[in-house]
Design a protein around this motif. Structure first.
Motif, PDB file in Angstrom:
ATOM      1  N   ASN A   1       0.803  -1.216   0.000  1.00  0.00           N
ATOM      2  CA  ASN A   1       0.000   0.000   0.000  1.00  0.00           C
ATOM      3  C   ASN A   1       0.839   1.272   0.000  1.00  0.00           C
ATOM      4  OD1 ASN A   1      -3.054  -0.622   0.252  1.00  0.00           O
ATOM      5  ND2 ASN A   1      -2.110  -2.072   1.670  1.00  0.00           N
ATOM      6  N   GLY A   2       2.142   1.123  -0.112  1.00  0.00           N
ATOM      7  CA  GLY A   2       3.013   2.290  -0.169  1.00  0.00           C
ATOM      8  C   GLY A   2       3.117   3.059   1.128  1.00  0.00           C
ATOM      9  N   ALA A   3       2.859   2.376   2.247  1.00  0.00           N
ATOM     10  CA  ALA A   3       2.918   3.059   3.545  1.00  0.00           C
ATOM     11  C   ALA A   3       4.361   3.073   4.067  1.00  0.00           C
ATOM     12  CB  ALA A   3       2.015   2.355   4.548  1.00  0.00           C
ATOM     13  N   THR A   4       4.701   4.147   4.747  1.00  0.00           N
ATOM     14  CA  THR A   4       6.000   4.225   5.407  1.00  0.00           C
ATOM     15  C   THR A   4       5.964   3.383   6.672  1.00  0.00           C
ATOM     16  OG1 THR A   4       6.379   6.452   4.570  1.00  0.00           O
ATOM     17  CG2 THR A   4       7.691   5.759   6.466  1.00  0.00           C
ATOM     18  N   SER A   5       6.938   2.493   6.832  1.00  0.00           N
ATOM     19  CA  SER A   5       6.996   1.625   8.015  1.00  0.00           C
ATOM     20  C   SER A   5       8.194   1.994   8.872  1.00  0.00           C
ATOM     21  CB  SER A   5       7.081   0.154   7.604  1.00  0.00           C
ATOM     22  OG  SER A   5       5.920  -0.258   6.921  1.00  0.00           O
ATOM     23  N   VAL A   6       7.975   2.029  10.171  1.00  0.00           N
ATOM     24  CA  VAL A   6       9.054   2.263  11.136  1.00  0.00           C
ATOM     25  C   VAL A   6       9.189   0.998  11.970  1.00  0.00           C
ATOM     26  CG1 VAL A   6       9.879   3.675  13.055  1.00  0.00           C
ATOM     27  CG2 VAL A   6       8.493   4.715  11.241  1.00  0.00           C
ATOM     28  N   MET A   7      10.345   0.365  11.932  1.00  0.00           N
ATOM     29  CA  MET A   7      10.574  -0.861  12.698  1.00  0.00           C
ATOM     30  C   MET A   7      11.654  -0.628  13.741  1.00  0.00           C
ATOM     31  SD  MET A   7      10.234  -3.865   9.811  1.00  0.00           S
ATOM     32  CE  MET A   7      11.017  -2.988   8.463  1.00  0.00           C
ATOM     33  N   TRP A   8      11.382  -1.105  14.958  1.00  0.00           N
ATOM     34  CA  TRP A   8      12.324  -0.958  16.045  1.00  0.00           C
ATOM     35  C   TRP A   8      13.080  -2.264  16.220  1.00  0.00           C
ATOM     36  CZ3 TRP A   8      14.594   2.615  18.899  1.00  0.00           C
ATOM     37  CH2 TRP A   8      15.245   2.231  20.083  1.00  0.00           C
ATOM     38  N   GLU A   9      14.403  -2.203  16.101  1.00  0.00           N
ATOM     39  CA  GLU A   9      15.227  -3.391  16.288  1.00  0.00           C
ATOM     40  C   GLU A   9      15.930  -3.291  17.631  1.00  0.00           C
ATOM     41  OE1 GLU A   9      18.752  -5.968  14.067  1.00  0.00           O
ATOM     42  OE2 GLU A   9      18.283  -3.942  13.384  1.00  0.00           O
ATOM     43  N   GLY A  10      15.723  -4.294  18.453  1.00  0.00           N
ATOM     44  CA  GLY A  10      16.357  -4.293  19.766  1.00  0.00           C
ATOM     45  C   GLY A  10      15.336  -4.300  20.877  1.00  0.00           C
ATOM     46  N   ALA A  11      15.825  -4.234  22.110  1.00  0.00           N
ATOM     47  CA  ALA A  11      14.957  -4.290  23.279  1.00  0.00           C
ATOM     48  C   ALA A  11      14.140  -3.009  23.402  1.00  0.00           C
ATOM     49  CB  ALA A  11      15.797  -4.495  24.537  1.00  0.00           C
ATOM     50  N   PRO A  12      12.885  -3.112  23.842  1.00  0.00           N
ATOM     51  CA  PRO A  12      12.039  -1.918  23.967  1.00  0.00           C
ATOM     52  C   PRO A  12      12.413  -1.015  25.140  1.00  0.00           C
ATOM     53  CG  PRO A  12      10.861  -3.849  24.748  1.00  0.00           C
ATOM     54  CD  PRO A  12      12.140  -4.349  24.154  1.00  0.00           C
ATOM     55  N   ASP A  13      13.348  -1.470  25.993  1.00  0.00           N
ATOM     56  CA  ASP A  13      13.727  -0.652  27.156  1.00  0.00           C
ATOM     57  C   ASP A  13      15.165  -0.133  27.054  1.00  0.00           C
ATOM     58  OD1 ASP A  13      14.908  -3.117  27.409  1.00  0.00           O
ATOM     59  OD2 ASP A  13      14.436  -3.378  29.535  1.00  0.00           O
ATOM     60  N   TYR A  14      15.688  -0.069  25.818  1.00  0.00           N
ATOM     61  CA  TYR A  14      17.042   0.473  25.635  1.00  0.00           C
ATOM     62  C   TYR A  14      17.011   1.550  24.565  1.00  0.00           C
ATOM     63  CZ  TYR A  14      22.018   0.866  24.816  1.00  0.00           C
ATOM     64  OH  TYR A  14      23.285   1.367  24.689  1.00  0.00           O
TER      65      TYR A  14
ATOM     66  N   GLU B   1       9.401   7.432  22.237  1.00  0.00           N
ATOM     67  CA  GLU B   1      10.243   8.472  21.640  1.00  0.00           C
ATOM     68  C   GLU B   1      10.241   8.352  20.121  1.00  0.00           C
ATOM     69  OE1 GLU B   1      13.487  10.547  19.971  1.00  0.00           O
ATOM     70  OE2 GLU B   1      13.508   8.348  20.093  1.00  0.00           O
ATOM     71  N   VAL B   2      10.295   7.119  19.618  1.00  0.00           N
ATOM     72  CA  VAL B   2      10.257   6.883  18.172  1.00  0.00           C
ATOM     73  C   VAL B   2       8.900   7.295  17.603  1.00  0.00           C
ATOM     74  CG1 VAL B   2      10.210   5.059  16.414  1.00  0.00           C
ATOM     75  CG2 VAL B   2      12.027   5.093  18.122  1.00  0.00           C
ATOM     76  N   CYS B   3       7.825   6.956  18.305  1.00  0.00           N
ATOM     77  CA  CYS B   3       6.474   7.339  17.852  1.00  0.00           C
ATOM     78  C   CYS B   3       6.348   8.856  17.721  1.00  0.00           C
ATOM     79  CB  CYS B   3       5.414   6.805  18.817  1.00  0.00           C
ATOM     80  SG  CYS B   3       5.108   5.033  18.688  1.00  0.00           S
ATOM     81  N   GLU B   4       6.871   9.576  18.718  1.00  0.00           N
ATOM     82  CA  GLU B   4       6.790  11.031  18.683  1.00  0.00           C
ATOM     83  C   GLU B   4       7.684  11.599  17.585  1.00  0.00           C
ATOM     84  OE1 GLU B   4       7.092  14.772  21.785  1.00  0.00           O
ATOM     85  OE2 GLU B   4       8.372  13.033  22.134  1.00  0.00           O
ATOM     86  N   ARG B   5       8.902  11.082  17.484  1.00  0.00           N
ATOM     87  CA  ARG B   5       9.866  11.630  16.529  1.00  0.00           C
ATOM     88  C   ARG B   5       9.381  11.497  15.078  1.00  0.00           C
ATOM     89  NH1 ARG B   5      15.339   8.558  15.844  1.00  0.00           N
ATOM     90  NH2 ARG B   5      15.110   8.453  18.107  1.00  0.00           N
TER      91      ARG B   5
END
Length: 334
Positions: free
Chosen positions: A5-18, A26-30
């Motif tokens: 669908n041509g959507a921009t995807s943001v993927m977080w690699e690593g632990a959610p508490d680091y 922070e990523v959601c806001e940025r």
């Protein structure tokens, strides 16, 4: 889906508490993330860490929340909706498998009335049902989740194992009924409540209970952040309920709290569902995608050598839990 669908995807690699426990927020806001899709395990971890972390950030760009991977308990659903979604974002509790190639059961956001903890109803074109052991459809009650019509993205076979493919998915109820491998309950409104894998059902003195239902009852207790329940071999009842419990920050594990949790479960479900053993756990064995590995907990609880731990996010958790089980065993022997 997002790529097609041509959507921009943001993927977080690593632990959610680091580097800190607000990494995701922070990523959601940025990046102005609008749709957040995660597992109930991650949501419960965020609950344990506290609301102060998401409250540091502006999450107003979010418009839709999703959950996947395992049944979500109502307490986590409500927290997700209120704290992360600000009470305005619909939640799609999606049920699907790698084998199905896409989502099968899920609310349509803003259209399907939701019930916390229910995946609601099959998407258009998907025919799901709950069957008893004889293959009769259950209109209201608990049984085997099946899919009764083919769909475009379905699994075609297992590589070089055509016979095992048929045996695993189509032998029990015939070649036109796909056996999912999950237990489910259908309520009076026709909504589906996924209860977990068929082998995650505990039989206590002839009474069959879902581990997901017991876990949900334990997690609804005010001081509990997360729980994983297993059936452990028991001479008296065949199987007994053993619960691994992670507490919220500030709560202190003691005999009084243990008794309170047991009584809470008895009140919510019934006395047979009360955990015979409660093991206090700082963390639980989870895959990198956040799924709790209950088979490893069964190995530990019954004194067996743990199976393959290569998929765990934190393999060291197993040693910590094994030590706590040994300590609890010594206490029980005194």
């Amino acid at each position: 889906g997002p790529m097609l669908n041509g959507a921009t995807s943001v993927m977080w690699e690593g632990a959610p508490d680091y580097p800190d426990k607000d990494a995701w927020w922070e990523v959601c806001e940025r990046y102005g993330v609008t749709i957040l899709y995660t597992a109930p395990t991650a949501i419960r971890a965020a609950i344990k860490w506290g609301v102060e972390y998401p409250e540091r950030h502006d999450l107003s760009a979010l418009r839709l929340l999703g959950t996947v991977g395992e049944p979500i308990n109502p307490k986590a659903w409500a927290w997700y909706h209120k704290v992360i979604g600000g009470g305005r974002c619909p939640i799609v509790d999606t049920w699907w498998q790698t084998e199905t190639g896409g989502i099968m059961i899920s609310p349509l956001p803003g259209l399907t009335p939701t019930k916390p903890g229910s995946a609601t109803k099959p998407l258009p074109g998907i025919e799901a049902a709950v069957l008893d052991k004889d293959g009769e459809e259950i209109q209201e009650g608990q049984g085997y989740l099946v899919l009764k019509r083919p769909w475009p993205s379905m699994l075609r076979t297992l590589y070089r194992e055509d016979d095992r493919f048929v045996e695993t998915y189509f032998e029990k109820f015939g070649r036109e009924t796909y056996l999912v491998g999950d237990a489910a309950r259908r309520d009076e409104d026709g909504y589906f409540w996924i209860l977990g894998r068929i082998d995650d059902v505990i039989n206590v003195s002839g009474h069959r209970m879902s581990t997901a239902e017991i876990e949900s009852a334990i997690v609804s207790f005010e001081h509990v952040a997360e729980s994983a329940v297993i059936g452990q071999e028991d001479e008296d009842s065949g199987q007994a309920v053993t619960a691994f419990v992670t507490l919220k920050g500030g709560a202190e594990a003691d005999d009084d709290l243990e008794s309170s949790i047991r009584e809470h479960v008895a009140h919510r479900i019934g006395k047979l569902a009360r955990p015979k053993r409660i093991i206090w756990a700082d963390d639980l064995p989870k895959t990198r995608s956040g799924k709790i590995m209950r088979r490893l907990l069964r190995d530990i609880a019954e004194g067996r050598e743990a199976g393959d731990v290569s998929t765990l996010r934190e393999p060291g958790v197993m040693d910590d839990l094994a030590e706590k089980v040994r300590e609890r065993g010594d206490e029980d022997d005194e």
